[in-house]
Design a protein around this motif. Structure first.
Motif, PDB file in Angstrom:
ATOM      1  N   MET A  40      60.499  -6.504  11.489  1.00 24.68           N
ATOM      2  CA  MET A  40      59.596  -7.286  10.856  1.00 24.68           C
ATOM      3  C   MET A  40      59.910  -7.349   9.122  1.00 24.68           C
ATOM      4  O   MET A  40      59.406  -7.938   8.348  1.00 24.68           O
ATOM      5  N   LEU A  41      60.590  -6.150   8.892  1.00 25.61           N
ATOM      6  CA  LEU A  41      60.928  -5.753   7.444  1.00 25.61           C
ATOM      7  C   LEU A  41      61.823  -6.881   6.830  1.00 25.61           C
ATOM      8  O   LEU A  41      62.017  -6.784   5.837  1.00 25.61           O
ATOM      9  N   ALA A  42      62.688  -7.440   7.858  1.00 20.65           N
ATOM     10  CA  ALA A  42      63.479  -8.615   7.275  1.00 20.65           C
ATOM     11  C   ALA A  42      62.754  -9.816   6.964  1.00 20.65           C
ATOM     12  O   ALA A  42      63.346 -10.859   6.383  1.00 20.65           O
ATOM     13  N   HIS A  43      61.436 -10.010   7.342  1.00 21.00           N
ATOM     14  CA  HIS A  43      60.751 -11.220   7.077  1.00 21.00           C
ATOM     15  C   HIS A  43      59.625 -10.974   5.970  1.00 21.00           C
ATOM     16  O   HIS A  43      58.478 -11.493   6.228  1.00 21.00           O
ATOM     17  N   VAL A  44      59.871 -10.244   5.124  1.00 25.45           N
ATOM     18  CA  VAL A  44      58.850  -9.838   3.754  1.00 25.45           C
ATOM     19  C   VAL A  44      59.724  -9.529   2.692  1.00 25.45           C
ATOM     20  O   VAL A  44      60.866  -8.963   2.887  1.00 25.45           O
ATOM     21  N   ASP A  45      59.164 -10.125   1.632  1.00 28.86           N
ATOM     22  CA  ASP A  45      59.923  -9.888   0.270  1.00 28.86           C
ATOM     23  C   ASP A  45      59.157  -8.830  -0.619  1.00 28.86           C
ATOM     24  O   ASP A  45      58.024  -8.623  -0.595  1.00 28.86           O
ATOM     25  N   VAL A  46      59.872  -7.804  -0.764  1.00 30.08           N
ATOM     26  CA  VAL A  46      59.301  -6.709  -1.514  1.00 30.08           C
ATOM     27  C   VAL A  46      59.321  -7.019  -3.039  1.00 30.08           C
ATOM     28  O   VAL A  46      60.287  -7.291  -3.622  1.00 30.08           O
ATOM     29  N   ARG A  47      58.083  -7.062  -3.479  1.00 31.65           N
ATOM     30  CA  ARG A  47      57.693  -7.411  -4.808  1.00 31.65           C
ATOM     31  C   ARG A  47      57.025  -6.130  -5.368  1.00 31.65           C
ATOM     32  O   ARG A  47      56.250  -5.270  -4.746  1.00 31.65           O
TER      33      ARG A  47
END
Length: 197
Positions: free
Chosen positions: A121-128
């Protein structure tokens, strides 16, 4: 962290967006939702978008299903559970805990707690940046420790935003699932989630 940037999708339906861009009167590049195996043509509303910081529960569920099927086989039982978990998360999400990515991280902890793989799941979110939603500036400190400050330093303190993001996700998780054990994140979640620019 949001579902904009590399993980953009329609904030109403969760449909993927077209590659073709349309420019509005302000010069913003917008894209049209397109049907796929998750969102049907009849569910599209035709609105142009560039993604959003906050999306509907339906859109997040569609994003979960599409992302999950990229890594594993379809799992209808898991999708039903995720729909219920998302309902609880979205009901509890407010203020700084409302952006999609905070909900997504709390959801990943709930999926993990139910003994399902959630590291993908972490590969499918942009950290901002959780304050201004701008990109983060990453720095490695020591062996394996990642520090991420707001790229625009919106608060003039160069604070580590990853700690703040994890705290927001943990708080949302606790509000949504008070009777379930505490959330867990992979030891390397910042490295996994860091944008690949």
């Amino acid at each position: 962290m949001q579902m904009i940037g590399a993980t953009t999708f329609c904030p109403k339906t969760g449909a993927q967006l077209s590659e073709r861009r349309h420019y509005d009167e302000h010069g913003r590049a917008l894209r049209a939702p397109v049907a796929d195996g998750i969102v049907a043509e009849t569910e599209l509303d035709g609105e142009l978008t560039a993604g959003s910081i906050r999306s509907s529960r339906r859109a997040l569920l569609a994003h979960f299903r599409r992302s999950h099927q990229y890594h594993e086989a379809e799992n209808a039982a898991l999708y039903r559970k995720v729909a219920l978990w998302l309902r609880r998360l979205k009901q509890s999400a407010s203020g700084p805990r409302a952006p999609d990515a905070i909900v997504w991280l709390a959801l990943s902890a709930r999926v993990r707690h139910a003994d399902h793989d959630a590291d993908w799941m972490l590969a499918h979110v942009d950290v901002r940046c959780p304050r201004c939603h701008g990109r983060l500036s990453y720095e490695q400190i020591g062996a394996g420790t990642i520090y991420a400050a707001c790229g625009t330093d919106c608060t003039d303190d160069s604070a580590d935003r990853l700690t703040e993001i994890e705290t927001l996700a943990c708080d949302l998780y606790a509000r949504s699932f008070p009777s379930v054990g505490g959330p867990t994140f992979p030891q390397s979640w910042p490295q996994t989630a860091a944008p690949r620019d």
